[in-house]
Design a protein around this motif. Structure first.
Motif, mmCIF file in Angstrom:
data_model
loop_
_atom_site.group_PDB
_atom_site.id
_atom_site.type_symbol
_atom_site.label_atom_id
_atom_site.label_comp_id
_atom_site.label_asym_id
_atom_site.label_seq_id
_atom_site.Cartn_x
_atom_site.Cartn_y
_atom_site.Cartn_z
ATOM 1 N N ALA A 275 106.167 138.441 72.853
ATOM 2 C CA ALA A 275 105.645 137.900 73.440
ATOM 3 C C ALA A 275 104.173 138.020 74.049
ATOM 4 C CB ALA A 275 107.081 137.744 74.923
ATOM 5 N N THR A 276 104.260 138.968 74.285
ATOM 6 C CA THR A 276 102.197 139.420 74.749
ATOM 7 C C THR A 276 101.727 139.027 74.865
ATOM 8 O OG1 THR A 276 103.866 142.114 74.830
ATOM 9 C CG2 THR A 276 101.241 142.088 74.938
ATOM 10 N N THR A 277 101.350 138.859 73.656
ATOM 11 C CA THR A 277 100.548 137.677 72.984
ATOM 12 C C THR A 277 100.479 136.201 73.501
ATOM 13 O OG1 THR A 277 100.956 137.489 70.738
ATOM 14 C CG2 THR A 277 99.247 139.521 71.601
ATOM 15 N N ASP A 278 101.576 135.436 73.218
ATOM 16 C CA ASP A 278 101.777 134.287 73.838
ATOM 17 C C ASP A 278 101.971 133.920 75.341
ATOM 18 O OD1 ASP A 278 102.464 133.260 71.395
ATOM 19 O OD2 ASP A 278 105.130 133.794 71.608
ATOM 20 N N MET B 21 106.151 131.673 83.615
ATOM 21 C CA MET B 21 107.665 132.595 82.957
ATOM 22 C C MET B 21 107.523 131.746 81.464
ATOM 23 S SD MET B 21 111.395 130.683 83.718
ATOM 24 C CE MET B 21 111.576 131.763 85.115
ATOM 25 N N HIS B 22 107.796 132.267 80.800
ATOM 26 C CA HIS B 22 107.881 132.620 79.239
ATOM 27 C C HIS B 22 109.200 133.252 78.372
ATOM 28 C CE1 HIS B 22 106.334 132.676 75.404
ATOM 29 N NE2 HIS B 22 106.924 133.933 74.083
ATOM 30 N N THR B 23 109.439 131.872 78.211
ATOM 31 C CA THR B 23 111.168 132.513 77.359
ATOM 32 C C THR B 23 111.109 131.959 76.414
ATOM 33 O OG1 THR B 23 111.703 130.576 79.496
ATOM 34 C CG2 THR B 23 113.473 130.852 77.541
ATOM 35 N N THR B 24 112.066 133.468 75.411
ATOM 36 C CA THR B 24 112.468 133.357 74.229
ATOM 37 C C THR B 24 113.803 133.590 73.858
ATOM 38 O OG1 THR B 24 112.437 136.167 74.268
ATOM 39 C CG2 THR B 24 109.987 134.546 73.731
ATOM 40 N N ALA B 25 114.400 133.463 73.020
ATOM 41 C CA ALA B 25 115.726 133.569 72.351
ATOM 42 C C ALA B 25 116.036 135.043 72.233
ATOM 43 C CB ALA B 25 115.790 133.713 70.281
ATOM 44 N N ALA B 26 117.487 135.120 72.785
ATOM 45 C CA ALA B 26 117.516 136.743 73.308
ATOM 46 C C ALA B 26 117.203 137.806 72.034
ATOM 47 C CB ALA B 26 119.220 136.457 73.610
ATOM 48 N N THR B 27 117.052 137.038 70.846
ATOM 49 C CA THR B 27 117.587 138.298 69.580
ATOM 50 C C THR B 27 115.826 139.183 69.745
ATOM 51 O OG1 THR B 27 116.777 136.310 68.815
ATOM 52 C CG2 THR B 27 119.645 137.431 68.732
#
Length: 66
Positions: A13-16, A1-7
């Protein structure tokens, strides 16, 4: 699972996501993604990692696309 800010756009996110998989020794041969994730930079980075990025190609269809 990878979580980021909605903005944050999905494309960032691909490379992360791939880095986390590689760190866990889970490097995929193919990485299937939806239309929000691919970019030319992400395709190039995936190739360097030995990962085939599979995603739909987005075509510009608006009236200014000509």
């Amino acid at each position: 699972m990878h979580t980021t800010a909605a903005t944050d756009p999905d494309v960032t996110a691909t490379t992360d996501i791939q880095d986390k998989l590689i760190t866990r020794d889970l490097t995929p041969g193919q990485h299937l993604m939806d239309a929000g994730y691919p970019s030319s930079a992400n395709f190039a980075a995936s190739v360097k990692r030995g990962i085939t990025l599979i995603a739909p190609v987005i075509a510009a269809t608006g009236r200014n696309a000509k």
